[in-house]
Write an enzyme that holds these catalytic residues in place. Sequence first.
Site, PDB file in Angstrom:
ATOM      1  N   HIS A 111     -14.276 107.278  50.432  1.00  0.00           N
ATOM      2  CA  HIS A 111     -13.701 106.117  51.192  1.00  0.00           C
ATOM      3  C   HIS A 111     -12.453 105.494  50.352  1.00  0.00           C
ATOM      4  O   HIS A 111     -11.392 105.177  50.696  1.00  0.00           O
ATOM      5  CB  HIS A 111     -14.615 105.135  51.430  1.00  0.00           C
ATOM      6  CG  HIS A 111     -14.184 103.700  52.347  1.00  0.00           C
ATOM      7  ND1 HIS A 111     -14.138 103.365  53.535  1.00  0.00           N
ATOM      8  CD2 HIS A 111     -13.653 102.642  51.683  1.00  0.00           C
ATOM      9  CE1 HIS A 111     -13.413 102.257  53.860  1.00  0.00           C
ATOM     10  NE2 HIS A 111     -13.277 101.766  52.797  1.00  0.00           N
ATOM     11  N   GLU A 112     -12.883 105.227  49.043  1.00  0.00           N
ATOM     12  CA  GLU A 112     -11.903 104.716  48.138  1.00  0.00           C
ATOM     13  C   GLU A 112     -10.654 105.600  47.964  1.00  0.00           C
ATOM     14  O   GLU A 112      -9.625 105.235  47.872  1.00  0.00           O
ATOM     15  CB  GLU A 112     -12.628 104.556  46.623  1.00  0.00           C
ATOM     16  CG  GLU A 112     -13.672 103.484  46.509  1.00  0.00           C
ATOM     17  CD  GLU A 112     -12.929 102.043  47.359  1.00  0.00           C
ATOM     18  OE1 GLU A 112     -11.941 101.649  46.683  1.00  0.00           O
ATOM     19  OE2 GLU A 112     -13.352 101.627  48.248  1.00  0.00           O
ATOM     20  N   HIS A 166      -8.394 105.152  50.593  1.00  0.00           N
ATOM     21  CA  HIS A 166      -7.391 104.312  50.617  1.00  0.00           C
ATOM     22  C   HIS A 166      -6.086 104.578  49.619  1.00  0.00           C
ATOM     23  O   HIS A 166      -4.919 104.104  49.987  1.00  0.00           O
ATOM     24  CB  HIS A 166      -8.081 102.870  49.676  1.00  0.00           C
ATOM     25  CG  HIS A 166      -8.860 102.069  50.708  1.00  0.00           C
ATOM     26  ND1 HIS A 166      -8.440 101.545  51.962  1.00  0.00           N
ATOM     27  CD2 HIS A 166     -10.190 101.666  50.585  1.00  0.00           C
ATOM     28  CE1 HIS A 166      -9.192 100.815  52.453  1.00  0.00           C
ATOM     29  NE2 HIS A 166     -10.394 100.878  51.808  1.00  0.00           N
ATOM     30  N   GLU A 198      -9.255  99.730  56.596  1.00  0.00           N
ATOM     31  CA  GLU A 198     -10.426 100.045  56.515  1.00  0.00           C
ATOM     32  C   GLU A 198     -10.772 101.098  57.585  1.00  0.00           C
ATOM     33  O   GLU A 198     -11.485 102.398  57.053  1.00  0.00           O
ATOM     34  CB  GLU A 198     -11.427  98.891  56.785  1.00  0.00           C
ATOM     35  CG  GLU A 198     -11.482  97.837  55.676  1.00  0.00           C
ATOM     36  CD  GLU A 198     -11.946  98.652  54.363  1.00  0.00           C
ATOM     37  OE1 GLU A 198     -13.097  99.194  54.270  1.00  0.00           O
ATOM     38  OE2 GLU A 198     -11.123  98.482  53.431  1.00  0.00           O
TER      39      GLU A 198
HETATM   40 ZN   LIG Z   1     -12.305 100.104  52.217  1.00  0.00          ZN
END
Ligand SMILES: [Zn+2]
Length: 263
Positions: A137-138, A141, A195
């Site tokens: 997830h990071e 981004h 997100e």
């Molecule tokens: Zn996030």
Amino acid sequence: MMKNLPKIFISLFLITLISACATNLAGRRQVILVSEDSAIDASKQAYITTLDAYDKKGQLDKDPAMVKRVNQITAKLIKQAMILRPASQNWEWSVKVIDEPETINAWCMAGGKMAIYTGLINKLSATDDEIAQVMGHEISHALANHTAERMSVAMASDMAVKLYNSTIGDATGTTSLASAAAQVAITLPNSRASESEADEIGIEIAAKAGYNPNAAVTLWQKMAQASGSGGLEFLSTHPAPGNREKALNNLIPKMMKFYQAAR
Ligand SMILES: [Zn+2]
């Protein structure tokens, strides 16, 4: 001497960094003051400044077994990130484990500069699959250029200027306004649109790296359960899209194919 940066300097600085409306990996148009190349460049210094503070306190990469575990997981994720976004092959990827037992957090700056806190691993009793989901997830981004968006917010709101001014004359401090913005950026919340993008890209990278997509759901459940016990920096910088669990569950059947193929 330079207590406050002259406005003209700030304006010139912003103008030199302004890039046209960009379209990110997820196909969303982004209005950003900072080009991705500038964000990557600034993040290199921001990473050093941020980690130096932990290093001086003896909080960096303390537990060799945990460092090895995190490195093995992120190495597989990075491999998939490079396939998904070939430009990231040129990034100077790095991951560090920050020993802060009460802090549930992880981040990835522009250009693949990552950190995970021991509190996230230990307080959540995170499995390898769950660590892969949080770091996937990071990484997402960064792949989707969200760092540049948050740096733009940091600059537009004076937060970066304040941090920069506060470190002038401090030898250990920030070296540029841009790197101050990169430091501030990791403390700002992502948008809910960001997100959703990071959830979708992250679960795919993790599945293709051989990590169970169901762990994306259990990870956020554990985060929710841990809220209230404090130290949840991660939840404050990663606001939940309203339908996060449902959206992730909808992705799982497709992701299981990637996961099974990778096993
Ligand atoms: Zn996030």
